[in-house]
Design a protein around this motif. Structure first.
Motif, PDB file in Angstrom:
ATOM      1  N   LYS A  40     -28.908 -18.623  22.689  1.00 32.30           N
ATOM      2  CA  LYS A  40     -29.640 -19.561  21.825  1.00 32.30           C
ATOM      3  C   LYS A  40     -28.679 -20.332  20.926  1.00 32.30           C
ATOM      4  O   LYS A  40     -28.738 -21.565  20.841  1.00 32.30           O
ATOM      5  CB  LYS A  40     -30.662 -18.782  21.009  1.00 32.30           C
ATOM      6  CG  LYS A  40     -31.445 -19.591  20.028  1.00 32.30           C
ATOM      7  CD  LYS A  40     -32.392 -18.677  19.256  1.00 32.30           C
ATOM      8  CE  LYS A  40     -32.787 -19.326  17.967  1.00 32.30           C
ATOM      9  NZ  LYS A  40     -33.550 -18.473  17.090  1.00 32.30           N
ATOM     10  N   ALA A  41     -27.772 -19.612  20.261  1.00 38.20           N
ATOM     11  CA  ALA A  41     -26.792 -20.269  19.389  1.00 38.20           C
ATOM     12  C   ALA A  41     -25.898 -21.194  20.200  1.00 38.20           C
ATOM     13  O   ALA A  41     -25.614 -22.328  19.789  1.00 38.20           O
ATOM     14  CB  ALA A  41     -25.954 -19.217  18.666  1.00 38.20           C
ATOM     15  N   ASP A  44     -27.686 -24.474  21.173  1.00 36.66           N
ATOM     16  CA  ASP A  44     -27.833 -25.376  20.023  1.00 36.66           C
ATOM     17  C   ASP A  44     -26.515 -26.042  19.652  1.00 36.66           C
ATOM     18  O   ASP A  44     -26.463 -27.246  19.409  1.00 36.66           O
ATOM     19  CB  ASP A  44     -28.387 -24.616  18.812  1.00 36.66           C
ATOM     20  CG  ASP A  44     -29.837 -24.202  18.972  1.00 36.66           C
ATOM     21  OD1 ASP A  44     -30.567 -24.833  19.759  1.00 36.66           O
ATOM     22  OD2 ASP A  44     -30.243 -23.231  18.288  1.00 36.66           O
ATOM     23  N   VAL A  45     -25.448 -25.251  19.606  1.00 32.56           N
ATOM     24  CA  VAL A  45     -24.133 -25.794  19.234  1.00 32.56           C
ATOM     25  C   VAL A  45     -23.654 -26.773  20.298  1.00 32.56           C
ATOM     26  O   VAL A  45     -23.120 -27.849  19.976  1.00 32.56           O
ATOM     27  CB  VAL A  45     -23.115 -24.653  19.014  1.00 32.56           C
ATOM     28  CG1 VAL A  45     -21.702 -25.198  18.865  1.00 32.56           C
ATOM     29  CG2 VAL A  45     -23.497 -23.837  17.791  1.00 32.56           C
ATOM     30  N   THR A 155     -21.640 -19.222  15.405  1.00 38.27           N
ATOM     31  CA  THR A 155     -22.892 -18.498  15.176  1.00 38.27           C
ATOM     32  C   THR A 155     -24.113 -19.399  15.246  1.00 38.27           C
ATOM     33  O   THR A 155     -25.235 -18.926  15.095  1.00 38.27           O
ATOM     34  CB  THR A 155     -22.869 -17.769  13.823  1.00 38.27           C
ATOM     35  OG1 THR A 155     -22.669 -18.730  12.784  1.00 38.27           O
ATOM     36  CG2 THR A 155     -21.773 -16.718  13.784  1.00 38.27           C
ATOM     37  N   GLY A 156     -23.898 -20.691  15.484  1.00 44.22           N
ATOM     38  CA  GLY A 156     -25.020 -21.599  15.672  1.00 44.22           C
ATOM     39  C   GLY A 156     -25.086 -22.708  14.641  1.00 44.22           C
ATOM     40  O   GLY A 156     -24.285 -22.779  13.711  1.00 44.22           O
TER      41      GLY A 156
END
Length: 172
Positions: A40-41, A44-45, A155-156
């Motif tokens: 998920k992180a 997004d990144v 960490t995102g």
């Protein structure tokens, strides 16, 4: 170092993480949670890094490649930003369900489908377009910025959908 290769490497890692999730026993909530949190992180990144570094330059240098939306760089970029929004929404939908349940697994699968569709299009369109029209020096400079951003945000980032038309207007 080349931003198009870094993006391809990220795509391979995304595919690998989705595959890992598929191979974890659904009752192993701890492992699923850990791998999903990383994926998920990472998603997004990666999307944010592309939107900050890759797509603005693609809009300046590209012409549209292969099956680009309406045959233009604007079309392929607008489609990519829309895809990123769909992916953010699909990732958010996963959070509605308890980890490891059938609904959670189905939601992760839907996020995988959205992501896979986007990556395939991006690989045929934007990355091809950029390799054809951006110098190696430009591709290297962007790769450094891209890699630094991803490392700095390991960490995102806060996922924020963007208006595709406003994005094109701002960066085109």
């Amino acid at each position: 170092m080349d931003i198009t290769q870094l993006i391809l490497d990220d795509h391979a890692e995304q595919r690998r993480l989705f595959s890992i999730i598929e191979q974890i026993d659904p009752t192993d909530v701890e492992a699923l949670t850990a791998v999903w949190s990383r994926l998920k992180a990472f998603l997004d990144v990666h999307a944010e890094a592309e939107e900050r570094f890759f797509y603005p330059e693609l809009l300046k240098l590209g012409e549209g490649a292969n099956d680009a939306e309406d045959g233009t760089v604007e079309g392929e970029t607008e489609d990519a930003i829309e895809d990123h929004n769909k992916l953010r929404d699909a990732v958010k939908a996963v959070e509605k369900y308890p980890v490891g349940t059938g609904a959670w697994i189905e939601a992760v699968g839907k996020a995988n489908v959205v992501n896979s569709k986007h990556m395939g299009e991006e690989e045929r369109q934007g990355l091809t377009d950029f390799r054809r029209h951006a110098s190696l020096e430009t591709r290297h400079e962007l790769a450094v910025q891209f890699a630094a951003f991803e490392a700095d945000h390991i960490t995102g980032v806060k996922p924020v959908n963007k208006d595709p038309e406003a994005y094109i207007e701002e960066h085109g």
